[in-house]
Design a protein around this motif. Structure first.
Motif, PDB file in Angstrom:
ATOM      1  N   SER A   1     -18.312   0.465  -9.047  1.00  0.00           N
ATOM      2  CA  SER A   1     -18.320  -0.219  -7.743  1.00  0.00           C
ATOM      3  C   SER A   1     -18.384   0.804  -6.598  1.00  0.00           C
ATOM      4  O   SER A   1     -18.286   2.013  -6.827  1.00  0.00           O
ATOM      5  CB  SER A   1     -17.045  -1.080  -7.590  1.00  0.00           C
TER       6      SER A   1
ATOM      7  N   ILE B   1     -18.577   3.419  -3.694  1.00  0.00           N
ATOM      8  CA  ILE B   1     -19.268   4.703  -3.477  1.00  0.00           C
ATOM      9  C   ILE B   1     -19.874   5.223  -4.793  1.00  0.00           C
ATOM     10  O   ILE B   1     -21.001   5.735  -4.819  1.00  0.00           O
ATOM     11  CB  ILE B   1     -18.282   5.735  -2.871  1.00  0.00           C
TER      12      ILE B   1
ATOM     13  N   ARG C   1     -12.031   1.731 -15.819  1.00  0.00           N
ATOM     14  CA  ARG C   1     -11.137   1.136 -16.830  1.00  0.00           C
ATOM     15  C   ARG C   1     -11.587  -0.260 -17.249  1.00  0.00           C
ATOM     16  O   ARG C   1     -11.188  -0.762 -18.277  1.00  0.00           O
ATOM     17  CB  ARG C   1      -9.714   1.045 -16.267  1.00  0.00           C
ATOM     18  N   ASN C   2     -12.408  -0.892 -16.399  1.00  0.00           N
ATOM     19  CA  ASN C   2     -12.701  -2.314 -16.555  1.00  0.00           C
ATOM     20  C   ASN C   2     -14.126  -2.506 -17.133  1.00  0.00           C
ATOM     21  O   ASN C   2     -15.119  -2.373 -16.410  1.00  0.00           O
ATOM     22  CB  ASN C   2     -12.557  -2.913 -15.138  1.00  0.00           C
TER      23      ASN C   2
ATOM     24  N   LYS D   1     -16.645  -5.024 -15.516  1.00  0.00           N
ATOM     25  CA  LYS D   1     -17.158  -4.510 -14.228  1.00  0.00           C
ATOM     26  C   LYS D   1     -18.257  -3.472 -14.472  1.00  0.00           C
ATOM     27  O   LYS D   1     -19.302  -3.472 -13.803  1.00  0.00           O
ATOM     28  CB  LYS D   1     -16.003  -3.870 -13.435  1.00  0.00           C
TER      29      LYS D   1
ATOM     30  N   ASP E   1      -9.981   5.873 -18.563  1.00  0.00           N
ATOM     31  CA  ASP E   1      -8.965   5.958 -17.515  1.00  0.00           C
ATOM     32  C   ASP E   1      -8.789   7.440 -17.196  1.00  0.00           C
ATOM     33  O   ASP E   1      -8.359   8.217 -18.068  1.00  0.00           O
ATOM     34  CB  ASP E   1      -7.654   5.352 -18.041  1.00  0.00           C
ATOM     35  N   VAL E   2      -9.102   7.849 -15.973  1.00  0.00           N
ATOM     36  CA  VAL E   2      -9.061   9.287 -15.672  1.00  0.00           C
ATOM     37  C   VAL E   2      -7.647   9.869 -15.752  1.00  0.00           C
ATOM     38  O   VAL E   2      -7.468  11.078 -15.887  1.00  0.00           O
ATOM     39  CB  VAL E   2      -9.685   9.628 -14.288  1.00  0.00           C
TER      40      VAL E   2
ATOM     41  N   ALA F   1     -15.342   9.825  -8.519  1.00  0.00           N
ATOM     42  CA  ALA F   1     -15.091   8.835  -7.456  1.00  0.00           C
ATOM     43  C   ALA F   1     -13.991   7.849  -7.844  1.00  0.00           C
ATOM     44  O   ALA F   1     -13.645   6.976  -7.051  1.00  0.00           O
ATOM     45  CB  ALA F   1     -16.378   8.079  -7.121  1.00  0.00           C
TER      46      ALA F   1
ATOM     47  N   TYR G   1      -0.934   7.973  -1.913  1.00  0.00           N
ATOM     48  CA  TYR G   1      -2.382   8.067  -1.694  1.00  0.00           C
ATOM     49  C   TYR G   1      -2.714   9.315  -0.858  1.00  0.00           C
ATOM     50  O   TYR G   1      -3.543  10.142  -1.261  1.00  0.00           O
ATOM     51  CB  TYR G   1      -2.904   6.803  -0.997  1.00  0.00           C
TER      52      TYR G   1
ATOM     53  N   LYS H   1      -4.591  12.687  -2.231  1.00  0.00           N
ATOM     54  CA  LYS H   1      -5.917  13.045  -1.719  1.00  0.00           C
ATOM     55  C   LYS H   1      -5.917  14.435  -1.069  1.00  0.00           C
ATOM     56  O   LYS H   1      -6.932  15.145  -1.097  1.00  0.00           O
ATOM     57  CB  LYS H   1      -6.398  11.978  -0.727  1.00  0.00           C
TER      58      LYS H   1
ATOM     59  N   GLY I   1     -14.392   8.662   5.420  1.00  0.00           N
ATOM     60  CA  GLY I   1     -13.576   7.897   6.368  1.00  0.00           C
ATOM     61  C   GLY I   1     -13.532   6.456   5.895  1.00  0.00           C
ATOM     62  O   GLY I   1     -13.382   6.193   4.698  1.00  0.00           O
TER      63      GLY I   1
ATOM     64  N   ILE J   1     -15.168   3.392   4.700  1.00  0.00           N
ATOM     65  CA  ILE J   1     -16.469   3.033   4.114  1.00  0.00           C
ATOM     66  C   ILE J   1     -16.371   1.604   3.578  1.00  0.00           C
ATOM     67  O   ILE J   1     -15.365   1.251   2.938  1.00  0.00           O
ATOM     68  CB  ILE J   1     -16.827   3.994   2.940  1.00  0.00           C
TER      69      ILE J   1
ATOM     70  N   THR K   1     -16.440  -0.877   1.185  1.00  0.00           N
ATOM     71  CA  THR K   1     -16.451  -1.018  -0.284  1.00  0.00           C
ATOM     72  C   THR K   1     -15.336  -2.000  -0.659  1.00  0.00           C
ATOM     73  O   THR K   1     -14.515  -2.351   0.193  1.00  0.00           O
ATOM     74  CB  THR K   1     -16.130   0.332  -0.983  1.00  0.00           C
TER      75      THR K   1
ATOM     76  N   MET L   1     -12.644  -1.344  -1.989  1.00  0.00           N
ATOM     77  CA  MET L   1     -11.358  -0.721  -1.676  1.00  0.00           C
ATOM     78  C   MET L   1     -10.965  -0.933  -0.218  1.00  0.00           C
ATOM     79  O   MET L   1      -9.842  -1.329   0.098  1.00  0.00           O
ATOM     80  CB  MET L   1     -11.420   0.782  -1.987  1.00  0.00           C
TER      81      MET L   1
HETATM   82  N1  NAP Z   1     -13.824   3.059   0.863  1.00  0.00           N
HETATM   83  C1  NAP Z   1     -13.186   3.862   1.678  1.00  0.00           C
HETATM   84  O1  NAP Z   1     -13.015   3.564   2.884  1.00  0.00           O
HETATM   85  C2  NAP Z   1     -12.649   5.174   1.166  1.00  0.00           C
HETATM   86  C3  NAP Z   1     -12.070   6.037   2.095  1.00  0.00           C
HETATM   87  C4  NAP Z   1     -11.572   7.254   1.659  1.00  0.00           C
HETATM   88  C5  NAP Z   1     -11.657   7.617   0.328  1.00  0.00           C
HETATM   89  N2  NAP Z   1     -12.223   6.756  -0.561  1.00  0.00           N
HETATM   90  C6  NAP Z   1     -12.274   7.191  -1.975  1.00  0.00           C
HETATM   91  O2  NAP Z   1     -13.567   6.991  -2.501  1.00  0.00           O
HETATM   92  C7  NAP Z   1     -13.484   6.783  -3.911  1.00  0.00           C
HETATM   93  C8  NAP Z   1     -14.311   5.563  -4.275  1.00  0.00           C
HETATM   94  O3  NAP Z   1     -13.691   4.417  -3.716  1.00  0.00           O
HETATM   95  P1  NAP Z   1     -14.494   3.121  -3.255  1.00  0.00           P
HETATM   96  O4  NAP Z   1     -14.258   2.939  -1.818  1.00  0.00           O
HETATM   97  O5  NAP Z   1     -15.864   3.176  -3.786  1.00  0.00           O
HETATM   98  O6  NAP Z   1     -13.613   1.981  -3.967  1.00  0.00           O
HETATM   99  P2  NAP Z   1     -13.819   1.119  -5.266  1.00  0.00           P
HETATM  100  O7  NAP Z   1     -15.075   0.325  -5.182  1.00  0.00           O
HETATM  101  O8  NAP Z   1     -12.525   0.413  -5.480  1.00  0.00           O
HETATM  102  O9  NAP Z   1     -14.036   2.218  -6.408  1.00  0.00           O
HETATM  103  C9  NAP Z   1     -13.005   2.877  -7.050  1.00  0.00           C
HETATM  104  C10 NAP Z   1     -13.324   2.889  -8.532  1.00  0.00           C
HETATM  105  O10 NAP Z   1     -12.351   3.683  -9.188  1.00  0.00           O
HETATM  106  C11 NAP Z   1     -12.125   3.103 -10.462  1.00  0.00           C
HETATM  107  N3  NAP Z   1     -10.786   3.514 -10.895  1.00  0.00           N
HETATM  108  C12 NAP Z   1      -9.606   3.291 -10.290  1.00  0.00           C
HETATM  109  N4  NAP Z   1      -8.594   3.846 -11.006  1.00  0.00           N
HETATM  110  C13 NAP Z   1      -9.180   4.425 -12.080  1.00  0.00           C
HETATM  111  C14 NAP Z   1      -8.689   5.160 -13.192  1.00  0.00           C
HETATM  112  N5  NAP Z   1      -7.379   5.408 -13.358  1.00  0.00           N
HETATM  113  N6  NAP Z   1      -9.579   5.619 -14.102  1.00  0.00           N
HETATM  114  C15 NAP Z   1     -10.895   5.375 -13.964  1.00  0.00           C
HETATM  115  N7  NAP Z   1     -11.435   4.684 -12.942  1.00  0.00           N
HETATM  116  C16 NAP Z   1     -10.570   4.221 -12.016  1.00  0.00           C
HETATM  117  C17 NAP Z   1     -12.272   1.606 -10.277  1.00  0.00           C
HETATM  118  O11 NAP Z   1     -12.782   0.981 -11.450  1.00  0.00           O
HETATM  119  P3  NAP Z   1     -11.842   0.271 -12.560  1.00  0.00           P
HETATM  120  O12 NAP Z   1     -11.027  -0.740 -11.835  1.00  0.00           O
HETATM  121  O13 NAP Z   1     -12.852  -0.285 -13.498  1.00  0.00           O
HETATM  122  O14 NAP Z   1     -11.026   1.337 -13.195  1.00  0.00           O
HETATM  123  C18 NAP Z   1     -13.306   1.509  -9.156  1.00  0.00           C
HETATM  124  O15 NAP Z   1     -14.598   1.211  -9.654  1.00  0.00           O
HETATM  125  C19 NAP Z   1     -11.988   6.653  -4.233  1.00  0.00           C
HETATM  126  O16 NAP Z   1     -11.524   7.854  -4.757  1.00  0.00           O
HETATM  127  C20 NAP Z   1     -11.366   6.386  -2.878  1.00  0.00           C
HETATM  128  O17 NAP Z   1     -10.021   6.810  -2.805  1.00  0.00           O
HETATM  129  C21 NAP Z   1     -12.723   5.542  -0.185  1.00  0.00           C
END
Ligand code: NAP
Length: 273
Positions: A12, A14, A33-34, A37, A58-59, A84, A174, A178, A205, A207, A209, A211
């Motif tokens: 999902s 990024i 993990r899912n 998905k 699971d990382v 990611a 968090y 990070k 920043g 984004i 998504t 999350m």
């Molecule tokens: N969106 C923002 O505004 C934003 C801002 C700053 C930083 N970030 C960072 O960008 C990265 C991508 O986030 P996103 O915004 O694209 O959100 P997202 O769509 O929720 O993607 C995060 C992905 O991480 C996977 N995940 C979570 N825990 C995991 C684990 N223990 N092992 C393996 N996979 C795991 C999830 O999949 P499963 O549920 O299938 O495991 C999910 O697909 C993250 O590291 C997030 O912290 C995002």
């Protein structure tokens, strides 16, 4: 054979946007993990003409990451790993967030260091929150334990988180995890460099998504940004594509902030509530 690119959290947001762009020139392995998905993401990638497969992992689980690294190596030359995978404050309790984000980073770097070769690149995804959280909160002195004893490391990281009231702990886990992601990428660069591997961290920043839909702070920060909108996952994906490309061949050991000028505009999550 196309070079292989592994994208954790590729199901999902990024990670998936990055898979679509890097999939033009790489064989893609997405993980998470899912399983359902991931299956849905693979169908989306295939309909875009991307050669891809899923690996449930699971990382936070070292052996699961090692199995994924061994499998990726069996597919061909690994050109890039994009880590990611991540959990944000509303996705779980503090320790789970710390394990996914900090332990996950250690596990991915260690396992893939063993199987990557000269000319490859690791991109670790951090967050703008690492830049805007007061530095006094960060337990930088504990970070070194990540390289000697992971149990002590997590214990010490959580001891810092647990100094704060319960309602703040997931947020702090968090931000601290990070901040650690940036430190770990920076301090792994020399070792990676010995094998000709580059490593950078990227700090997004707000984004759009799945999350950020959960995190109210993301929407609140927008009005303080120089660019007053959410970033698009594709904008991060394009930056990540640049980072792993030959064009970035002299870039390693640094963090790249991609936040629409939020930090530059003085955004402070404690003040701007
Ligand atoms: N969106 C923002 O505004 C934003 C801002 C700053 C930083 N970030 C960072 O960008 C990265 C991508 O986030 P996103 O915004 O694209 O959100 P997202 O769509 O929720 O993607 C995060 C992905 O991480 C996977 N995940 C979570 N825990 C995991 C684990 N223990 N092992 C393996 N996979 C795991 C999830 O999949 P499963 O549920 O299938 O495991 C999910 O697909 C993250 O590291 C997030 O912290 C995002």
């Amino acid at each position: 054979m196309k070079p292989v690119c592994v994208i954790t959290g590729g199901g999902s947001g990024i990670g998936l946007a990055t898979a679509k762009i890097l999939g033009q020139a790489h064989y893609i392995v997405i993980s998470g993990r899912n399983a359902p998905k991931l299956d849905q993401a693979i169908a989306e990638l295939k309909s875009d003409g991307v050669d891809a497969e899923a690996f449930v992992c699971d990382v936070a689980d070292r052996s699961s990451v090692e199995q994924m690294a061994a499998h990726a190596k069996s597919l061909g030359r690994i050109a890039a790993v994009i880590n990611a995978a991540g959990m944000s404050p509303h996705m779980g309790e503090a320790k789970k967030i710390m394990e996914a984000n900090a332990l996950g980073t250690i596990n991915v770097n260690k396992a893939f260091y063993e199987v990557m070769e000269e000319g490859s690149c690791v991109v670790a995804i951090s967050s703008m929150s690492a830049h805007v959280t007061p530095k006094i909160i960060m337990p930088v002195g504990c970070y070194k334990y990540s390289r000697s004893d992971k149990e002590i490391f997590i214990k010490k990281m959580m001891a810092r988180v647990n100094l704060f009231p319960q309602k703040l702990r997931s947020d702090l886990a968090y931000c601290i995890s990070k901040h650690f992601v940036i430190w770990y990428a920076k301090t792994d660069a020399a070792k990676m460099g010995e094998k000709g591997i580059r490593i950078v961290s990227v700090s997004p920043g707000s984004i759009a998504t799945p999350m950020s839909e959960l995190e109210t702070d993301s929407a609140r920060s927008i009005k303080y940004c120089a660019i007053k909108r959410f970033g698009r996952a594709e904008e991060l994906a394009n930056l990540i594509a640049f980072c792993i490309s030959e064009k970035a061949s002299y870039i390693t050991g640094i963090d790249i902030l991609c936040d629409g000028g939020c930090v530059a505009s003085g955004y402070n999550p404690l003040k701007h509530r």
